[in-house]
Structure formats: C-alpha cells, structure tokens
Scaffold this motif. Sequence first.
Motif, mmCIF file in Angstrom:
data_model
loop_
_atom_site.group_PDB
_atom_site.id
_atom_site.type_symbol
_atom_site.label_atom_id
_atom_site.label_comp_id
_atom_site.label_asym_id
_atom_site.label_seq_id
_atom_site.Cartn_x
_atom_site.Cartn_y
_atom_site.Cartn_z
ATOM 1 N N GLU A 27 0.815 -1.212 0.000
ATOM 2 C CA GLU A 27 0.000 0.000 0.000
ATOM 3 C C GLU A 27 0.854 1.271 0.000
ATOM 4 O O GLU A 27 0.305 2.377 0.042
ATOM 5 C CB GLU A 27 -0.903 0.021 1.246
ATOM 6 C CG GLU A 27 -1.911 -1.115 1.307
ATOM 7 C CD GLU A 27 -2.971 -0.995 0.221
ATOM 8 O OE1 GLU A 27 -3.300 0.151 -0.153
ATOM 9 O OE2 GLU A 27 -3.452 -2.040 -0.256
ATOM 10 N N ARG A 58 0.313 3.998 -2.852
ATOM 11 C CA ARG A 58 -1.004 4.620 -2.708
ATOM 12 C C ARG A 58 -1.007 5.613 -1.544
ATOM 13 O O ARG A 58 -1.571 6.712 -1.646
ATOM 14 C CB ARG A 58 -2.057 3.534 -2.478
ATOM 15 C CG ARG A 58 -3.499 4.034 -2.508
ATOM 16 C CD ARG A 58 -4.458 2.889 -2.295
ATOM 17 N NE ARG A 58 -4.252 1.821 -3.264
ATOM 18 C CZ ARG A 58 -4.876 0.652 -3.222
ATOM 19 N NH1 ARG A 58 -5.738 0.396 -2.241
ATOM 20 N NH2 ARG A 58 -4.644 -0.268 -4.130
ATOM 21 N N SER A 59 -0.345 5.240 -0.451
ATOM 22 C CA SER A 59 -0.275 6.133 0.715
ATOM 23 C C SER A 59 0.515 7.392 0.395
ATOM 24 O O SER A 59 0.133 8.495 0.797
ATOM 25 C CB SER A 59 0.353 5.396 1.902
ATOM 26 O OG SER A 59 -0.452 4.315 2.315
ATOM 27 N N GLN A 102 0.863 8.809 -2.454
ATOM 28 C CA GLN A 102 0.034 9.651 -3.323
ATOM 29 C C GLN A 102 -0.952 10.475 -2.500
ATOM 30 O O GLN A 102 -1.193 11.650 -2.798
ATOM 31 C CB GLN A 102 -0.712 8.780 -4.344
ATOM 32 C CG GLN A 102 0.188 8.175 -5.416
ATOM 33 C CD GLN A 102 -0.544 7.199 -6.323
ATOM 34 O OE1 GLN A 102 -1.744 6.954 -6.152
ATOM 35 N NE2 GLN A 102 0.168 6.614 -7.257
ATOM 36 N N LYS A 103 -1.498 9.868 -1.449
ATOM 37 C CA LYS A 103 -2.421 10.603 -0.576
ATOM 38 C C LYS A 103 -1.699 11.741 0.138
ATOM 39 O O LYS A 103 -2.215 12.851 0.260
ATOM 40 C CB LYS A 103 -3.058 9.655 0.431
ATOM 41 C CG LYS A 103 -4.061 8.680 -0.165
ATOM 42 C CD LYS A 103 -4.677 7.807 0.918
ATOM 43 C CE LYS A 103 -5.697 6.846 0.329
ATOM 44 N NZ LYS A 103 -6.303 5.962 1.366
ATOM 45 N N PHE A 104 -0.484 11.453 0.631
ATOM 46 C CA PHE A 104 0.297 12.501 1.286
ATOM 47 C C PHE A 104 0.593 13.643 0.311
ATOM 48 O O PHE A 104 0.552 14.812 0.686
ATOM 49 C CB PHE A 104 1.606 11.935 1.833
ATOM 50 C CG PHE A 104 1.442 11.090 3.053
ATOM 51 C CD1 PHE A 104 0.753 11.560 4.155
ATOM 52 C CD2 PHE A 104 1.967 9.819 3.116
ATOM 53 C CE1 PHE A 104 0.588 10.789 5.291
ATOM 54 C CE2 PHE A 104 1.818 9.030 4.238
ATOM 55 C CZ PHE A 104 1.117 9.516 5.332
ATOM 56 N N GLU A 105 0.872 13.297 -0.921
ATOM 57 C CA GLU A 105 1.157 14.308 -1.935
ATOM 58 C C GLU A 105 -0.076 15.177 -2.181
ATOM 59 O O GLU A 105 0.018 16.405 -2.281
ATOM 60 C CB GLU A 105 1.588 13.616 -3.240
ATOM 61 C CG GLU A 105 2.054 14.546 -4.338
ATOM 62 C CD GLU A 105 3.458 15.080 -4.114
ATOM 63 O OE1 GLU A 105 3.932 15.838 -4.970
ATOM 64 O OE2 GLU A 105 4.074 14.757 -3.078
ATOM 65 N N GLN A 106 -1.235 14.562 -2.263
ATOM 66 C CA GLN A 106 -2.478 15.304 -2.470
ATOM 67 C C GLN A 106 -2.789 16.209 -1.280
ATOM 68 O O GLN A 106 -3.320 17.308 -1.440
ATOM 69 C CB GLN A 106 -3.634 14.329 -2.711
ATOM 70 C CG GLN A 106 -3.517 13.535 -4.012
ATOM 71 C CD GLN A 106 -4.504 12.387 -4.081
ATOM 72 O OE1 GLN A 106 -5.264 12.140 -3.143
ATOM 73 N NE2 GLN A 106 -4.494 11.663 -5.197
ATOM 74 N N GLN A 107 -2.436 15.742 -0.074
ATOM 75 C CA GLN A 107 -2.685 16.520 1.142
ATOM 76 C C GLN A 107 -1.567 17.522 1.429
ATOM 77 O O GLN A 107 -1.630 18.246 2.416
ATOM 78 C CB GLN A 107 -2.831 15.572 2.336
ATOM 79 C CG GLN A 107 -4.016 14.623 2.230
ATOM 80 C CD GLN A 107 -3.952 13.499 3.265
ATOM 81 O OE1 GLN A 107 -3.010 13.412 4.050
ATOM 82 N NE2 GLN A 107 -4.960 12.641 3.254
ATOM 83 N N GLN A 108 -0.543 17.520 0.557
ATOM 84 C CA GLN A 108 0.625 18.391 0.720
ATOM 85 C C GLN A 108 1.303 18.162 2.081
ATOM 86 O O GLN A 108 1.798 19.096 2.719
ATOM 87 C CB GLN A 108 0.236 19.865 0.549
ATOM 88 C CG GLN A 108 -0.277 20.193 -0.845
ATOM 89 C CD GLN A 108 -0.573 21.667 -1.031
ATOM 90 O OE1 GLN A 108 -0.871 22.393 -0.095
ATOM 91 N NE2 GLN A 108 -0.477 22.133 -2.272
ATOM 92 N N LYS A 109 1.303 16.919 2.508
ATOM 93 C CA LYS A 109 1.968 16.534 3.752
ATOM 94 C C LYS A 109 3.347 15.978 3.417
ATOM 95 O O LYS A 109 3.480 15.034 2.638
ATOM 96 C CB LYS A 109 1.130 15.484 4.493
ATOM 97 C CG LYS A 109 1.722 15.059 5.838
ATOM 98 C CD LYS A 109 0.882 13.968 6.495
ATOM 99 C CE LYS A 109 -0.466 14.475 6.921
ATOM 100 N NZ LYS A 109 -1.214 13.445 7.712
ATOM 101 N N TYR A 134 9.079 11.705 -6.290
ATOM 102 C CA TYR A 134 8.597 12.760 -5.395
ATOM 103 C C TYR A 134 9.639 13.858 -5.160
ATOM 104 O O TYR A 134 9.450 14.686 -4.282
ATOM 105 C CB TYR A 134 8.178 12.138 -4.060
ATOM 106 C CG TYR A 134 6.939 11.281 -4.178
ATOM 107 C CD1 TYR A 134 5.672 11.859 -4.225
ATOM 108 C CD2 TYR A 134 7.036 9.892 -4.291
ATOM 109 C CE1 TYR A 134 4.542 11.079 -4.348
ATOM 110 C CE2 TYR A 134 5.902 9.105 -4.424
ATOM 111 C CZ TYR A 134 4.661 9.701 -4.459
ATOM 112 O OH TYR A 134 3.527 8.921 -4.599
#
Length: 296
Positions: free
Chosen positions: A169, A172-173, A175-182, A224
């Motif tokens: 995973e 996928r995780s 990518q979520k951090f990237e979308q959340q700018q974390k 990234y």
Amino acid sequence: MAYFLYLLLYPLIVFTAYMPFWLLYRLADILYIIMYKISGYRKKVVRKNLQLVFPEKSDRERKAIERKFYRHFADLFVEMIKAFRMPLPQMQERFIFKNANLLNELSDKGKNIIVVGGHYANWEWIFSLAAVTHGFPIATYLKINNPYFEKLMLKNRQRFGGKLVETKELRRSLQKFEQQQKKFILGLLADQSPQKHRAKYWRSFLGIDNLPVHIGPESLAKQYNAAYVFMNIQKVKRGYYEVSFELITENPGDYQNYQLTDIFLNKLEKQIRKEPGYYLWTHNRFKHRDKNLPKN
C-alpha cells in the motif's frame, strides 16, 4: 487458533518487555546458546554467506564473525521485545540520533525525504525518530498472518508518532500525502534480495557479482523529488546505538538511473565490512546470484 496463540504469548511478551536490561541480556545469553550451539538456527546460511563475502579470511576469522553475529542477533531479539514497553526517555538514552537536525532542515525547506539503510545493528528502535523530527515519518511492514499480533505491533511502532504502511500500500499512501501536501520522511531498508521476477537492476554487492538489488528507494526519490539520505546505525556497546544521517542529494533527478542505488550500496558495504558481526547474515541474500546470465 490465532487468538489462542496471542493469549498464550502476550503475557510472555509483556513480562519480557518489563525486564530490566541486566536481566534481559542474561536471557539473550541463553538465547545465544540455544540458537547457535544447540539448534544451529540458519547456521548453514550464515556460514555460506560469510564464505562468499570473506573468502580471503581464515576459517577461524570467519568463525569469530559468526559468533559475534549470533550474540548480537540474540541481543536484537530481546531488544525488539523490550521496545513494547520501553519509555521514550530510556530509548532516547540508548538510541541516539546524532544529527536529526539534518532531516528537520530538509523538512523545513519543504522537502520529502527518503531515508535508506540496511539490516545492520538495531533497526528495530528507529521508530523513535518520530519524536524528534518535523516531518511525518513513515515505514513499511509486511502483513502478519496473526491479526492480533499485527495490531500489537502497529500500536507499539506508532506510539511516538509516524505511521506504518503495509508494503503493497506504500505508493497509494504516498500519493495521498502528496495530495494533502503533507511532507513525509520515508524510511526503507533496501539491502535484501528482491524477488527475481521483479528485479530490474543487477550489480555486485559485498564482492558478489551479478546480484539483483532493490531500486525502490531511488525510484520513489525521483518520483517525489525527495531528498535522498543514507542512515548509518552503529552499535556503541551492548544496548547502546548511535544513528547518523548523510545527505546524498536533495535533487535525485540530477542522477542517472541506478546511480543513487549504487551510492547507497557502496556506503552500506563499507559499513558492513568495517564491523561485519552486526549485519543480518541469516538472510539468503545471494540466492539469485548469476541467475540472469544468458544461457549458452
């Protein structure tokens, strides 16, 4: 059955975790005798690996490395259990980050970070990094068949902050951090043998030619634009470790394919050769050597 096994072993884990260190290492001394002198746990693999890596050494010299490894391996086992109830101040006294400010400076600049290291010394206590960094630490793990032990492991490893992500995973995780700018600090141990059918890069390591190696850390760093950092863990004495970080680059895109992987493995090899007794020799690291050579 899984729950019964958990109920059976959980009290033993807790009892061991609360042991004082002096008693814990007496237990490790007993484990050393059981693993090395009685059961011979993976001794054939260890001896084969040491023979391959150190053909220039005498049998006596390799035997000394072997004994030192098994003593350390027993220590590592009880230290892993100790971590379940080890308070943060005690862990920080025994597992010292010499320059965590390097990671904080990179995080403060808005950089994602890939921290790459090997199975050397004690990587089990690295989760305490979450208590001293500004970024969001992430590490991967392989799914445990027993869900009760998996829950216990996740609770323990995440108790100082950060997050454990199942290996499959990970992308996928991220990518979520990237979308959340974390901004994340991803720690990866990348020295073991990848599955042969997934291997994309073959090179020498520890003097053994034509081995498949992991390129995941380099691939993620480029994807990234993450700072690429080498993690060096040293065993100072029994139960005490020092961790130093070395920046390889803030701009992974400037490097050709596999160049960052080469730099990491060269640094890790130097670390291992300096004190080989603290490396994880029980893994069959060289099983795929030469298997990608064309057949005549």
